[in-house]
Design an enzyme around this catalytic site. Structure first.
Site, PDB file in Angstrom:
ATOM      1  N   GLU A  18       1.058  -0.836   0.280  1.00 46.39           N
ATOM      2  CA  GLU A  18       0.336  -0.341   0.098  1.00 46.39           C
ATOM      3  C   GLU A  18       0.903   1.003  -0.436  1.00 46.39           C
ATOM      4  O   GLU A  18       1.625   1.697   0.697  1.00 46.39           O
ATOM      5  CB  GLU A  18      -1.302   0.222   0.939  1.00 46.39           C
ATOM      6  CG  GLU A  18      -1.712   1.502   1.365  1.00 46.39           C
ATOM      7  CD  GLU A  18      -2.468   1.252   2.489  1.00 46.39           C
ATOM      8  OE1 GLU A  18      -3.587  -0.102   2.554  1.00 46.39           O
ATOM      9  OE2 GLU A  18      -2.796   1.694   3.405  1.00 46.39           O
ATOM     10  N   PRO A  21      -0.706   8.771  -2.452  1.00 49.68           N
ATOM     11  CA  PRO A  21       0.381   9.771  -3.461  1.00 49.68           C
ATOM     12  C   PRO A  21       0.973  10.970  -2.749  1.00 49.68           C
ATOM     13  O   PRO A  21       0.692  11.644  -1.683  1.00 49.68           O
ATOM     14  CB  PRO A  21      -0.680  10.911  -3.621  1.00 49.68           C
ATOM     15  CG  PRO A  21      -2.019   9.465  -3.638  1.00 49.68           C
ATOM     16  CD  PRO A  21      -1.383   9.100  -2.731  1.00 49.68           C
ATOM     17  N   TRP A  53      -6.675   7.486  -1.420  1.00 47.85           N
ATOM     18  CA  TRP A  53      -7.264   7.724  -1.457  1.00 47.85           C
ATOM     19  C   TRP A  53      -7.662   8.925  -0.606  1.00 47.85           C
ATOM     20  O   TRP A  53      -8.470   7.895   0.727  1.00 47.85           O
ATOM     21  CB  TRP A  53      -8.957   7.073  -2.183  1.00 47.85           C
ATOM     22  CG  TRP A  53     -10.182   8.510  -3.179  1.00 47.85           C
ATOM     23  CD1 TRP A  53     -11.247   8.315  -2.376  1.00 47.85           C
ATOM     24  CD2 TRP A  53     -10.723   8.092  -4.222  1.00 47.85           C
ATOM     25  NE1 TRP A  53     -11.409   9.532  -3.277  1.00 47.85           N
ATOM     26  CE2 TRP A  53     -10.819   9.478  -4.810  1.00 47.85           C
ATOM     27  CE3 TRP A  53      -9.046   7.925  -5.344  1.00 47.85           C
ATOM     28  CZ2 TRP A  53     -11.678   9.536  -6.124  1.00 47.85           C
ATOM     29  CZ3 TRP A  53      -9.423   8.637  -6.789  1.00 47.85           C
ATOM     30  CH2 TRP A  53     -10.800   9.278  -6.447  1.00 47.85           C
ATOM     31  N   HIS A  80      -8.129   2.914  -4.008  1.00 49.54           N
ATOM     32  CA  HIS A  80      -8.779   2.306  -3.342  1.00 49.54           C
ATOM     33  C   HIS A  80      -9.173   3.798  -3.575  1.00 49.54           C
ATOM     34  O   HIS A  80      -9.266   5.128  -4.227  1.00 49.54           O
ATOM     35  CB  HIS A  80      -7.873   3.464  -1.714  1.00 49.54           C
ATOM     36  CG  HIS A  80      -7.225   2.298  -0.832  1.00 49.54           C
ATOM     37  ND1 HIS A  80      -6.866   2.507   0.226  1.00 49.54           N
ATOM     38  CD2 HIS A  80      -6.352   1.753  -2.116  1.00 49.54           C
ATOM     39  CE1 HIS A  80      -6.037   1.886   0.105  1.00 49.54           C
ATOM     40  NE2 HIS A  80      -5.983   0.761  -0.588  1.00 49.54           N
ATOM     41  N   GLY A 111     -14.510   5.856   4.692  1.00 48.35           N
ATOM     42  CA  GLY A 111     -13.166   7.355   4.325  1.00 48.35           C
ATOM     43  C   GLY A 111     -13.234   8.071   5.456  1.00 48.35           C
ATOM     44  O   GLY A 111     -14.841   7.845   6.841  1.00 48.35           O
TER      45      GLY A 111
END
Length: 640
Positions: A18, A21, A53, A80, A111
């Site tokens: 995993e 960014p 994400w 994600h 989330g």
């Protein structure tokens, strides 16, 4: 290919990675090189790579860009998707882009809702929005049929927002019944408890593959913060092992890799799980060590395109006969014939540049102090040059820059705890009182929006100065600081860090929020100084910026000297890192304000702070003068 199909084809344990960014362009480039190394022999290639994400699609563009580049490496991607307060249009665009890239695996997550939607007003619940992960699972199935292999999150330790294990299990079953194909779990450290949880899942009709999330302990501070955030159970044996080494990041990292190795061995030998999911925090050394410890080897030839970029500087020689306009669609069609080890032709240099631009690839940043030497380019340097420490004070070229615990920016405690700890301030004096009570370790203020852990013993050595700065009279609300240290033993229980037998050094540093007029006053006073001993960075939310340093100045504020090692420069502060942190710092004020109803006095106050006040960082370079920074800020009050 569907992840479940890939799993079904395996007869040996697998692993997935995993990544998130990176916050900087340099970090993005270096992460791609890091992923390539982690997927290349002698390490076994991952079954897939997941890309996170941000809540509400906050990192959507960077997530999709990273996912695209990872697919170009020939790796399967798990995208994600967080759904809370995500417009269906955003989800549709992400899924369409995923299909265009050939991505068939997604991880559907609830989330963390934006604070305004979760607490200040009722959560958005309209036909154009999603509320829970099962809503997203159903929607993907309705719109895309069986094209996507859909994963969901599982919680071996109850989610902090849940009512208990039974409640978590109930919602997990709903997500699976909605169409989920596999489960990736939240991190945990109690393997026995995890095994019991898996068995309970099976008894309750949850029969999809369960992939345990394994997060190696990187350093003690981030581990403690993660435990606080997730409320996961930690065996006493782990805390006992960490206590004597908690100040030595390298020792903690070694222990974390050893612990994770044992966890993985027990998990895969139990027969309850088919493989493991490594939460890397964009770091390389720990997962590399774990895989080497496990003895896992590649089952097939390397599927990852290797970069043809040279690992050292080369001269460009004359190549007048070379054809012009060469195209390099991929590395496999890239026949580089280097003239010798020190030179390269112009056409080949052009091809290298085009390949680099196309693939967002550059040679990794060398380890500090090694320049462009051969040692800097060796794999051992590449996989560890930014490992100590992780967080916002590291090199901005690091893929892990700005990330401490994998939870991103924002408030680190629940809304209920925040309201209990911070109340509802309505004026600046009450904010000064909150910061002061925290500094004084008052039980009524165990945290602030900028620190979810108790004040460190190190900060206690400058506590009188910090209390004066935060007073209602001065209103310099401090969010970061450290004392000057001149050659303290690395074993010192308060100031020490790193391996035994070393010495550590620090420059005095403080960071605080103040009004504009105070910023201008400090800046004018620094103009009158000619010794250059104090560096200043200041900015507001609107982007105005003031400094007295050169554009590319880099300030080492913490370093150590240890037996058998280079000088370790663990903390640096410079303009780019300050600007990046500034964005996050003001977002914290905004997120704090959203805990309160619109037009309420508390919300108006905090919104005003976010829009009008400035963040200031000051560094005093004379580490042999422990009171110098505080004398500059407080004058005669230092002696009071």
């Amino acid at each position: 290919m569907h992840l479940t199909d890939l799993i079904a084809r395996r007869n040996t344990p697998f692993h997935t990675y995993e990544f998130f960014p990176p916050r900087t362009e340099a970090g993005f480039v270096n992460l791609l090189d890091r992923i390539r190394r982690l997927a290349t022999a002698p390490l076994p290639p991952p079954l897939a790579v997941s890309i996170t994400w941000g809540a509400g699609g906050s990192t959507a563009e960077r997530t999709m860009e990273l996912a695209e580049q990872v697919t170009r490496l020939g790796l399967e991607v798990i995208l994600h998707l967080t759904c809370t307060n995500m417009e269906k249009e955003k989800v549709d665009k992400a899924l369409e882009k995923a299909r265009a890239l050939g991505i068939q695996n997604v991880l559907a997550l609830r989330g963390d809702p934006p604070r305004s939607e979760e607490y200040a007003i009722s959560p958005i619940s309209t036909p154009d929005y999603f509320t829970h992960a099962d809503d997203l699972v159903r929607y993907i199935r309705e719109q895309h049929g069986d094209y996507f292999c859909i994963g969901v999150a599982g919680y071996p330790t109850p989610h902090p927002d849940s009512e208990g294990p039974e409640d978590d299990l109930h919602w997990l079953k709903i997500k699976c019944d909605a169409g989920a194909d596999y489960i990736i779990t939240q991190l945990f450290y109690d393997v026995e408890g995890f095994e019991g949880w898996v068995k309970t899942c099976r008894k309750n009709g949850i029969d999809v593959p369960i992939i345990p999330g394994v997060m190696p302990i990187q350093n003690f501070a981030s581990f403690r913060r993660l435990v606080n955030l997730t409320q996961c159970s930690v065996p006493d044996s782990i805390m006992t092992a960490l206590e004597p080494i908690k100040s030595d990041d390298a020792a903690v990292k070694r222990y974390g890799a050893q612990l994770a190795t044992g966890m993985v061995q027990r998990l895969v030998s139990s027969g309850l799980v088919p493989g493991v999911h490594f939460c890397t925090l964009n770091l390389e050394k720990s997962v590399r060590t774990i895989l080497e410890n496990l003895g896992w080897t590649p089952e097939s030839s390397n599927r990852v395109q290797s970069s043809p970029l040279p690992r050292h500087n080369q001269l460009i020689e004359d190549d007048t006969d070379a054809p012009q306009g060469l195209s390099v669609p991929n590395a496999a069609n890239f026949p580089i014939k280097q003239m010798n080890g020190l030179s390269i032709s112009p056409s080949e240099a052009s091809q290298l540049a085009e390949w680099g631009l196309t693939n967002h690839a550059l040679p990794p940043a060398p380890k500090k102090g090694l320049g462009n030497s051969a040692a800097a380019q060796a794999p051992s340097a590449e996989d560890s040059w930014d490992e100590y420490p992780n967080g916002r004070f590291t090199d901005v070229r690091s893929p892990a820059y700005g990330e401490i615990d994998g939870w991103g920016s924002g408030l680190k405690i629940t809304a209920a705890q925040a309201l209990r700890d911070w109340g509802a301030p309505t004026d600046a004096a009450q904010l000064s009182d909150l910061f002061t009570r925290y500094l004084e370790s008052d039980p009524s203020a165990p945290t602030t929006p900028f620190c979810d852990l108790p004040l460190s013993d190190e900060s206690a050595t400058i506590l009188p100065y910090l209390i004066k700065l935060n007073s209602p009279q001065l209103q310099h609300w401090t969010v970061g600081s450290q004392p000057a240290v001149d050659a303290a033993h690395s074993e010192d229980p308060v100031l020490g860090w790193g391996p035994r037998g070393g010495y550590v050094f620090q420059k005095a540093y403080v960071e605080f929020f103040v009004k504009r007029e105070q910023v201008e006053r400090i800046h004018e006073r620094l103009k009158d100084r000619t010794d250059g001993q104090i560096s200043m960075y200041a900015a507001n939310k609107q982007g105005e910026f003031i400094t007295n340093t050169l554009k590319d100045a880099v300030n080492a504020v913490t370093w150590g000297v240890f037996p058998g090692q280079e000088i370790v420069q663990s903390t640096i502060i410079e303009e780019e890192s300050f600007r990046a942190w500034k964005e996050e710092a003001f977002d914290i004020w905004t997120e704090w304000s959203l805990l309160y109803p619109r037009l309420s006095p508390a919300r108006k106050l905090l919104e005003g702070i976010a829009s009008e006040w400035w963040l200031v960082s000051l560094i005093h370079h004379d580490y042999k003068a422990p009171d110098a920074l505080w004398t500059f800020l407080l004058g005669d009050e230092v002696a009071a």
